[in-house]
Design a protein around this motif. Structure first.
Motif, PDB file in Angstrom:
ATOM      1  N   ARG A 241      -6.027 -28.368  -1.837  1.00  0.00           N
ATOM      2  CA  ARG A 241      -6.147 -29.685  -2.489  1.00  0.00           C
ATOM      3  C   ARG A 241      -6.953 -29.588  -3.783  1.00  0.00           C
ATOM      4  N   PHE A 242      -7.989 -28.786  -3.763  1.00  0.00           N
ATOM      5  CA  PHE A 242      -8.783 -28.530  -4.975  1.00  0.00           C
ATOM      6  C   PHE A 242      -7.905 -27.942  -6.076  1.00  0.00           C
ATOM      7  N   ALA A 243      -7.089 -26.949  -5.717  1.00  0.00           N
ATOM      8  CA  ALA A 243      -6.231 -26.298  -6.703  1.00  0.00           C
ATOM      9  C   ALA A 243      -5.215 -27.273  -7.279  1.00  0.00           C
ATOM     10  N   ILE A 244      -4.581 -28.065  -6.406  1.00  0.00           N
ATOM     11  CA  ILE A 244      -3.599 -29.044  -6.868  1.00  0.00           C
ATOM     12  C   ILE A 244      -4.251 -30.064  -7.786  1.00  0.00           C
TER      13      ILE A 244
ATOM     14  N   MET B  63      -6.037 -10.616   7.691  1.00  0.00           N
ATOM     15  CA  MET B  63      -5.021 -11.539   7.192  1.00  0.00           C
ATOM     16  C   MET B  63      -4.614 -11.258   5.754  1.00  0.00           C
ATOM     17  N   PHE B  64      -4.944 -10.089   5.218  1.00  0.00           N
ATOM     18  CA  PHE B  64      -4.704  -9.854   3.801  1.00  0.00           C
ATOM     19  C   PHE B  64      -3.211  -9.748   3.479  1.00  0.00           C
ATOM     20  N   ARG B  65      -2.443  -9.046   4.309  1.00  0.00           N
ATOM     21  CA  ARG B  65      -1.012  -8.869   4.067  1.00  0.00           C
ATOM     22  C   ARG B  65      -0.252  -9.361   5.295  1.00  0.00           C
ATOM     23  N   VAL B  66       0.284 -10.575   5.185  1.00  0.00           N
ATOM     24  CA  VAL B  66       0.908 -11.220   6.333  1.00  0.00           C
ATOM     25  C   VAL B  66       2.322 -11.681   5.969  1.00  0.00           C
ATOM     26  N   HIS B  67       3.069 -12.076   6.995  1.00  0.00           N
ATOM     27  CA  HIS B  67       4.449 -12.514   6.789  1.00  0.00           C
ATOM     28  C   HIS B  67       4.556 -13.982   6.368  1.00  0.00           C
ATOM     29  N   GLN B  68       3.511 -14.765   6.671  1.00  0.00           N
ATOM     30  CA  GLN B  68       3.542 -16.201   6.368  1.00  0.00           C
ATOM     31  C   GLN B  68       2.219 -16.591   5.733  1.00  0.00           C
ATOM     32  N   PHE B  69       2.289 -17.307   4.614  1.00  0.00           N
ATOM     33  CA  PHE B  69       1.071 -17.727   3.924  1.00  0.00           C
ATOM     34  C   PHE B  69       1.362 -18.980   3.104  1.00  0.00           C
ATOM     35  N   ASN B  70       0.311 -19.614   2.614  1.00  0.00           N
ATOM     36  CA  ASN B  70       0.446 -20.827   1.818  1.00  0.00           C
ATOM     37  C   ASN B  70       0.063 -20.546   0.372  1.00  0.00           C
ATOM     38  N   LYS B  71       0.687 -21.278  -0.543  1.00  0.00           N
ATOM     39  CA  LYS B  71       0.443 -20.997  -1.951  1.00  0.00           C
ATOM     40  C   LYS B  71       0.635 -22.248  -2.801  1.00  0.00           C
ATOM     41  N   VAL B  72      -0.237 -22.401  -3.808  1.00  0.00           N
ATOM     42  CA  VAL B  72      -0.044 -23.387  -4.870  1.00  0.00           C
ATOM     43  C   VAL B  72       0.415 -22.610  -6.096  1.00  0.00           C
ATOM     44  N   GLU B  73       1.562 -23.014  -6.645  1.00  0.00           N
ATOM     45  CA  GLU B  73       2.213 -22.253  -7.703  1.00  0.00           C
ATOM     46  C   GLU B  73       2.511 -23.131  -8.908  1.00  0.00           C
ATOM     47  N   MET B  74       2.169 -22.657 -10.095  1.00  0.00           N
ATOM     48  CA  MET B  74       2.564 -23.327 -11.334  1.00  0.00           C
ATOM     49  C   MET B  74       3.913 -22.779 -11.795  1.00  0.00           C
ATOM     50  N   PHE B  75       4.732 -23.667 -12.347  1.00  0.00           N
ATOM     51  CA  PHE B  75       5.998 -23.236 -12.935  1.00  0.00           C
ATOM     52  C   PHE B  75       6.273 -24.073 -14.172  1.00  0.00           C
ATOM     53  N   VAL B  76       6.706 -23.401 -15.256  1.00  0.00           N
ATOM     54  CA  VAL B  76       6.862 -24.084 -16.545  1.00  0.00           C
ATOM     55  C   VAL B  76       8.193 -23.722 -17.190  1.00  0.00           C
ATOM     56  N   PHE B  77       8.868 -24.740 -17.729  1.00  0.00           N
ATOM     57  CA  PHE B  77      10.001 -24.559 -18.645  1.00  0.00           C
ATOM     58  C   PHE B  77       9.497 -24.898 -20.041  1.00  0.00           C
TER      59      PHE B  77
ATOM     60  N   THR C 252      -3.694 -18.701  -3.159  1.00  0.00           N
ATOM     61  CA  THR C 252      -3.016 -18.398  -1.902  1.00  0.00           C
ATOM     62  C   THR C 252      -4.100 -18.264  -0.836  1.00  0.00           C
ATOM     63  N   ASP C 253      -3.674 -17.928   0.364  1.00  0.00           N
ATOM     64  CA  ASP C 253      -4.649 -17.708   1.438  1.00  0.00           C
ATOM     65  C   ASP C 253      -5.605 -16.563   1.108  1.00  0.00           C
ATOM     66  N   ARG C 254      -5.207 -15.671   0.207  1.00  0.00           N
ATOM     67  CA  ARG C 254      -6.110 -14.570  -0.159  1.00  0.00           C
ATOM     68  C   ARG C 254      -7.386 -15.079  -0.817  1.00  0.00           C
ATOM     69  N   ALA C 255      -7.287 -16.193  -1.553  1.00  0.00           N
ATOM     70  CA  ALA C 255      -8.504 -16.770  -2.137  1.00  0.00           C
ATOM     71  C   ALA C 255      -9.451 -17.236  -1.032  1.00  0.00           C
ATOM     72  N   LEU C 256      -8.885 -17.787   0.049  1.00  0.00           N
ATOM     73  CA  LEU C 256      -9.691 -18.172   1.210  1.00  0.00           C
ATOM     74  C   LEU C 256     -10.413 -16.956   1.782  1.00  0.00           C
ATOM     75  N   LEU C 257      -9.696 -15.842   1.912  1.00  0.00           N
ATOM     76  CA  LEU C 257     -10.317 -14.625   2.439  1.00  0.00           C
ATOM     77  C   LEU C 257     -11.443 -14.152   1.528  1.00  0.00           C
ATOM     78  N   ALA C 258     -11.234 -14.233   0.216  1.00  0.00           N
ATOM     79  CA  ALA C 258     -12.271 -13.810  -0.736  1.00  0.00           C
ATOM     80  C   ALA C 258     -13.508 -14.687  -0.613  1.00  0.00           C
ATOM     81  N   ILE C 259     -13.322 -15.991  -0.400  1.00  0.00           N
ATOM     82  CA  ILE C 259     -14.457 -16.904  -0.216  1.00  0.00           C
ATOM     83  C   ILE C 259     -15.238 -16.531   1.041  1.00  0.00           C
TER      84      ILE C 259
END
Length: 399
Positions: free
Chosen positions: A163-166, A258-272, A369-376
């Motif tokens: 939510r912070f990232a969004i 949990m560093f390399r997993v099959h399912q994770f959450n992500k906030v992604e920017m995309f630009v045209f 991504t969830d990796r930022a959570l792990l870093a925190i």
């Protein structure tokens, strides 16, 4: 896909650039297939012209017409086969790297650009899964390896992070989007993930759908085959989604936690955006990613990814790598890529300008991504950055 007309005009320059991605041979095969196709086009056109007779044909002309039609049928079959071969060859040629992407083909060849903060020094280092609550063994019984539950304070911290990232990227002009995570094959091909990344993608064969490894796919294909208006650019989206990767070829890599997993959450920017503005937009997106890591207080470094380590669509990619005390090294937590006109061309997206229809540029950038959570969890060992408490995070995470 690449601009084939431009590649024909300067084949040596394109071959040299693509060789840095290990695609010089694929480019030569494309040019050969293209040449074969172009050689057949005049023959088919000539035969088609001969089938158009004026007035009432004579018996001799009818006989000749039948022969021409048979020749045309054969020539059209050859042309169709040549066109299919050319399209298949074109699909295998990646976007050439930008001149500023360093040489090399592995993560060790990336060039460090800058650092922020000092690596965290701790009296006792605990890996993220030892600080938060992830329930890895229970997830393994349920889903197999490389899955995990996020439970309690850890789940609240994760949701606060997203939510912070969004909130931050929305304030920077990005429109929030919750995209589909199941897409058709044309979206995967159009964004350049197929054919090269197909082994990492989960397929629902009965439905003809694929689970995406990033919301980049859906956000790019959102305007597939459309004509955009020039005054609408830039179009900036911020997608949040659960992502899926098979991690093919990752056996033995990052098996703990949990560093390399099959399912994770992500906030992604995309630009045209326009070709003239895309590199400034790339810098802007990287700066946004860095600002978020700085607000979170995470030590990190920015690296320019080597040409041979870029994915097929990317011309240039900047990775931000956070410090992980348990690994005593920096690991990627976000990235930002300029894919220039590669994806838009494959997806049939154009922009209407004063000089006619042109191909826009597209860019994508991971916010968190969830990796930022792990870093925190690793860097603060349970303490939570103040900025996340306004979004529902606990003061401290307990396992």
């Amino acid at each position: 896909m690449i601009d084939l007309r431009a590649a024909r005009a300067e084949p040596d320059a394109w071959r040299a650039a693509l060789a840095r991605k290990g695609a010089g041979e694929a480019f030569d095969e494309l040019l050969a297939a293209d040449e074969q196709w172009r050689a057949l086009v005049p023959r088919v056109d000539e035969l088609r012209g001969r089938t158009k007779l004026k007035g009432k044909p004579t018996p001799e002309q009818l006989e000749e017409l039948q022969q021409v039609k048979e020749e045309l049928r054969t020539a059209e079959e050859e042309l169709a086969a040549a066109e299919a071969a050319r399209e298949a060859a074109l699909a295998l040629v990646p976007n050439p790297p930008h001149d500023s992407a360093p040489d090399g083909d592995s993560e060790d060849d990336a060039v460090e650009l800058r650092r922020s903060g000092m690596p965290t020094e701790l009296a006792e280092v605990k890996e993220a899964s030892e600080v938060g609550r992830f329930e890895l063994e229970r997830a393994a019984r349920l889903s197999g390896s490389r899955f995990g539950f996020m439970v309690g304070d850890t789940a609240l911290l994760a949701m606060a992070l997203y939510r912070f990232a969004i909130d931050r990227v929305t304030a920077a002009g990005f429109l929030p989007v919750l995209p589909p995570v199941l897409v058709r094959e044309e979206a995967m091909i159009g964004t350049g993930f197929f054919p090269t990344e197909k082994s990492n993608i989960y397929e629902l064969e009965a439905d003809g759908l694929f689970l995406t490894g990033t919301s980049e796919v859906a956000l790019a294909a959102m305007h597939m085959t459309e004509i955009l208006e020039a005054d609408a650019l830039p179009i900036r989206y911020a997608g949040f989604s659960t992502c899926f990767r098979r991690e093919a070829g990752a056996a033995g890599k990052d098996t703990r936690g949990m560093f390399r997993v099959h399912q994770f959450n992500k906030v992604e920017m995309f630009v045209f955006t326009t070709p003239d503005d895309s590199w400034a937009e790339h810098d802007r997106m990287v700066a946004l990613e860095e600002n978020l890591l700085q607000e979170l207080g995470l030590p990190y470094r920015a690296v320019n990814v080597a040409a041979g380590d870029l994915g097929a669509p990317a011309a240039k990619k900047i990775d931000l790598e956070a410090w992980f005390p348990s690994q005593e090294r920096y690991r990627e937590v976000t990235s930002c890529s300029n894919t220039t006109d590669f994806q838009a061309r494959r997806l049939g997206i154009r922009v209407r300008t004063e000089s006619g229809l042109e191909t826009p540029h597209t860019l994508n950038g991971t916010v968190v991504t969830d990796r930022a959570l792990l870093a925190i969890l690793e860097n603060f060992q349970g303490e939570v950055p103040d900025v996340l408490r306004a979004y529902g995070a606990p003061e401290r995470v307990s396992g």
